[in-house]
Design an enzyme around this catalytic site. Sequence first.
Site, mmCIF file in Angstrom:
data_model
loop_
_atom_site.group_PDB
_atom_site.id
_atom_site.type_symbol
_atom_site.label_atom_id
_atom_site.label_comp_id
_atom_site.label_asym_id
_atom_site.label_seq_id
_atom_site.Cartn_x
_atom_site.Cartn_y
_atom_site.Cartn_z
ATOM 1 N N HIS A 373 46.112 -24.809 -27.438
ATOM 2 C CA HIS A 373 44.718 -24.578 -27.043
ATOM 3 C C HIS A 373 44.312 -23.118 -27.038
ATOM 4 O O HIS A 373 43.171 -22.811 -26.704
ATOM 5 C CB HIS A 373 44.456 -25.148 -25.649
ATOM 6 C CG HIS A 373 44.345 -26.639 -25.605
ATOM 7 N ND1 HIS A 373 43.168 -27.300 -25.819
ATOM 8 C CD2 HIS A 373 45.275 -27.589 -25.395
ATOM 9 C CE1 HIS A 373 43.371 -28.603 -25.719
ATOM 10 N NE2 HIS A 373 44.650 -28.803 -25.469
ATOM 11 N N LYS A 564 29.534 -22.984 -18.949
ATOM 12 C CA LYS A 564 30.959 -23.018 -19.276
ATOM 13 C C LYS A 564 31.677 -22.125 -18.280
ATOM 14 O O LYS A 564 31.032 -21.409 -17.503
ATOM 15 C CB LYS A 564 31.214 -22.543 -20.701
ATOM 16 C CG LYS A 564 30.472 -21.231 -21.051
ATOM 17 C CD LYS A 564 30.718 -20.788 -22.479
ATOM 18 C CE LYS A 564 29.901 -21.547 -23.493
ATOM 19 N NZ LYS A 564 30.714 -22.356 -24.401
ATOM 20 N N ARG A 565 33.016 -22.169 -18.286
ATOM 21 C CA ARG A 565 33.750 -21.244 -17.427
ATOM 22 C C ARG A 565 33.278 -19.811 -17.681
ATOM 23 O O ARG A 565 32.928 -19.449 -18.807
ATOM 24 C CB ARG A 565 35.258 -21.349 -17.702
ATOM 25 C CG ARG A 565 35.907 -22.586 -17.121
ATOM 26 C CD ARG A 565 35.799 -22.648 -15.614
ATOM 27 N NE ARG A 565 36.608 -21.623 -15.002
ATOM 28 C CZ ARG A 565 37.638 -21.854 -14.189
ATOM 29 N NH1 ARG A 565 37.976 -23.101 -13.885
ATOM 30 N NH2 ARG A 565 38.310 -20.870 -13.670
ATOM 31 N N LYS A 570 33.981 -15.444 -23.484
ATOM 32 C CA LYS A 570 32.834 -16.319 -23.721
ATOM 33 C C LYS A 570 31.518 -15.530 -23.712
ATOM 34 O O LYS A 570 30.482 -16.029 -24.102
ATOM 35 C CB LYS A 570 32.812 -17.451 -22.696
ATOM 36 C CG LYS A 570 33.977 -18.457 -22.874
ATOM 37 C CD LYS A 570 33.935 -19.537 -21.805
ATOM 38 C CE LYS A 570 35.095 -20.510 -21.864
ATOM 39 N NZ LYS A 570 34.878 -21.633 -22.800
ATOM 40 N N THR A 672 33.941 -27.624 -26.539
ATOM 41 C CA THR A 672 33.423 -28.990 -26.594
ATOM 42 C C THR A 672 32.019 -29.027 -25.995
ATOM 43 O O THR A 672 31.243 -29.921 -26.322
ATOM 44 C CB THR A 672 34.322 -29.981 -25.822
ATOM 45 O OG1 THR A 672 34.630 -29.405 -24.533
ATOM 46 C CG2 THR A 672 35.601 -30.275 -26.584
ATOM 47 N N LYS A 676 28.631 -31.319 -27.058
ATOM 48 C CA LYS A 676 27.784 -32.119 -26.162
ATOM 49 C C LYS A 676 26.327 -31.697 -26.287
ATOM 50 O O LYS A 676 25.419 -32.526 -26.294
ATOM 51 C CB LYS A 676 28.219 -31.929 -24.707
ATOM 52 C CG LYS A 676 29.642 -32.335 -24.402
ATOM 53 C CD LYS A 676 30.055 -31.774 -23.025
ATOM 54 C CE LYS A 676 31.551 -31.781 -22.849
ATOM 55 N NZ LYS A 676 31.969 -30.962 -21.683
HETATM 56 C C1 LIG Z 1 32.564 -29.733 -21.650
HETATM 57 C C2 LIG Z 1 32.880 -29.043 -20.392
HETATM 58 C C3 LIG Z 1 33.551 -27.824 -20.422
HETATM 59 C C4 LIG Z 1 33.929 -27.124 -21.704
HETATM 60 O O1 LIG Z 1 32.851 -26.304 -22.096
HETATM 61 P P1 LIG Z 1 33.017 -25.168 -23.212
HETATM 62 O O2 LIG Z 1 31.615 -24.736 -23.452
HETATM 63 O O3 LIG Z 1 33.589 -25.851 -24.417
HETATM 64 O O4 LIG Z 1 33.871 -24.117 -22.666
HETATM 65 C C5 LIG Z 1 33.830 -27.198 -19.225
HETATM 66 N N1 LIG Z 1 33.475 -27.738 -18.045
HETATM 67 C C6 LIG Z 1 32.808 -28.914 -17.986
HETATM 68 C C7 LIG Z 1 32.417 -29.451 -16.656
HETATM 69 C C8 LIG Z 1 32.492 -29.604 -19.148
HETATM 70 O O5 LIG Z 1 31.850 -30.772 -19.065
#
Ligand SMILES: *Cc1c(COP(=O)(O)O)cnc(C)c1O
Length: 828
Positions: A373, A564-565, A570, A672, A676
């Site tokens: 990862h 996101k985190r 990022k 991911t 979404k």
């Molecule tokens: C999808 C998801 C992530 C991953 O988000 P990235 O933008 O790919 O870092 C992190 N936290 C939650 C709650 C998510 O649903």
Amino acid sequence: MAAPTDISPAAYIPLPQQDEEITTLRRALVAKLTYAVGKDPITASEHDWFMATALTVRDRIVDRWFPSTRAIYQEKRKRVYYLSLEFLIGRLLADSLNNLGITNQMRDALRELGVSLERLEAIEPDAALGNGGLGRLAACYMESMASLAVAAHGYGIRYDHGLFRQTINDGWQGEVPENWLASGNPWEFERPEVLVSIGFGGTVEAVEQADGQDTYAWHPAETVEAQAYDTPVVGWRGRHVNTLRLWSARAPDPLKLDAFNRGDHVAALASQAQAAMITQVLYPSDETPAGEELRLRQEYFFSSAALQDIIRRHMRQHDGEIRSLAEHVAIQLNDTHPAIAIPELMRLLVDVHQLPWDEAWDIAVATFSYTNHTLLPEALEHWPVALMERLLPRHMQIIYLINAKHLERLKASGRVSDEQMGEVSLIEESHGRQVRMGWLSFVGSHKVNGVSALHTDLMKTTVFSAFHKIYPDRIVNKTNGVTFRRWLMEANPGLTDLMVDVVGPKILHDAETLGEFAAFADDAGVHERFWAVRKERKAALAALTWEKLHIRLDPEAMFDVQIKRQHEYKRQLLNILQTIALYDQMRAQPHRNWTPQVKIFAGKAAASYHNAKLIIKLINDVARTVNADPTLHGLLKVVFLPNYNVSLAEQIIPASDLSEQISTAGMEASGTGNMKLALNGALTIGTLDGANVEIKEHVGDDNIFIFGLTAAEVQASRAEGLKTAEIVAGSPMLQQVLDQVRSGVFSPDQPDLYKPLVDGLMDHDHFLVLTDFDAYCARQADVRDRWRDKTGWMRSAILNTSHMGFFSSDRAIREYAEDIWNVPVTKR
Ligand SMILES: *Cc1c(COP(=O)(O)O)cnc(C)c1O
């Protein structure tokens, strides 16, 4: 091994008549409330009704669970075991109802009882047993494996406390322990009889056999028991149900009666407290290894429990024949966190089941596969040899032996020079002696996969380049996916209904058919409905923002989201610096025809990650300043929504117009969140990083906003050495923004607060925020221009949704099943 054949969808119970079903459900709800929850309908609280509803739904799942389990057993199907230290599950009520196909019937049954399903859904606590993308991926894959009837088990840890709850106080992140189990977890079954002993420490004894060979016996100094908790995972339309088995730690002898009787009550309970510590909390780190002993204990605890359980099941089912393990079992390691499972399997095969080493090793490699990862060298797990020797002495010996054979093979192949030997050794010798868990995972697996095409290519040319030369067929790509059941159907029922109306219900069953929605990209009637759906979701998010932050948002404005985190790679910092630049431009020319825009941020920072927390504070300080500035007439708003989790994501994503995917190229393995958001019709502004590259290929260049250095350019530019002063001198806008932040414009009470942040950027700018700044601002201006063309925007949005079929986790799981696990899946 024979190639897997497709199995047809198992017969499933057809959906019953509406009215009959509602009556049946209503009776079941009242019975559960009465006899399982022990409450009278007259006085029951909303939480009581939630428990009764979840238990009613769980009964339906269990009805399908046993036939699924029996079928696997009888057909002796090969099983997949997904080992993950994290499962970021979120809520399960809406998910289970949707997959069982009884959402509407349950809503009606509850309504007849005077209860709102939506309110019950909203009070379910989030199961946040993960940090972010990696844990959410595991949850999406569990759902897809159930939907595709892959015979699978998830194995992980039942943390008492999942990821912390984030509070924002005066702009600063605070962490509050999260207590998801406080009012009970209706989805799980406690299995007090499923106990596995896990050893730590102690000594290894060599025992000479009659043939003169030594065998080894490990005598652990300490034993902890792993107790199972099972959560059934129901797939689409209840066709198949798998099991997520999470382990909780306890002392074998929780109450030391002799100590208690001596009056030493503290000592009597100490062993329980110490054992229970292992599964108490999720490590809140993300992208950085924790490196503490407790973390290694967690990793070994759940890996060993899983392996012992897997072998026990295999032996029971296959006539006690351990040699056939790899034919019937595939184990996927989600990152290196469960890598210790490799030496653990060797220990069980060689020490316990007495197999010869080489045969055991072939079985292990054929059984394991490993998902990488991250490429960040500092994020690859390393464990000090001294710690391993103390905590897992037999495993350390086994790792030495694996390494000796590995190096021997390399030497014999003649493909690795003597100087390179140190680099490919499983033991790092230069920084104190450490075990390289990434290398161990690689040599112990028959397939190693990256999580996007770009990431996999970079694995081959960077971290694993030496290994790739030696094992050219081992690295494969499996681009991540997300489950559309949760991230489209449940999160966005309005958009789902629209697509079902124009394309047909097949989109519910087969993500690939989403492509047919593209035919309606220029249909005025579809545009109107599409816009109405978005408007409704944006109004709902505006209401939530008002409730939580007392900030008013205009649902007509462009909702520009980065959720996101919080991590420097990022680049939330890039986003907030561009926000300041836009703010400056708007103030300079308040009467220009500005696009109303809302910048929405959400995300947690690791509690110890100082810079990430400082950036959260900066976002909040900029928000306060911008939102209070009357010259803007509300045309720009900035909000930081606290406590990002799966449920909040489900609320924000369908309300998003613009998706920020702006990581430094080469650093986001896949992402991911990007999938979404595009699935729900947000346009992406992003770098050519992770899965963004493939999203661009699918949605088309005209429907995505790409900017910034490529991964190759990032490498080159770092090698050259950044000239940050030159970059800043060349961009008056950037100069101004940095001066404002540095001089305390946004932190008047603490004018020096952000000085270190800006000085850090000027000094090294490891994440190339300054380098990409102008290109990002220019792309943001393109976005604002496109927004003015509503029809063009909607066309692009519809094409984004239409072309995301590839990013379904069903597609990803099919690929794993065919190329890595060699197991059958149901047909489309
Ligand atoms: C999808 C998801 C992530 C991953 O988000 P990235 O933008 O790919 O870092 C992190 N936290 C939650 C709650 C998510 O649903």
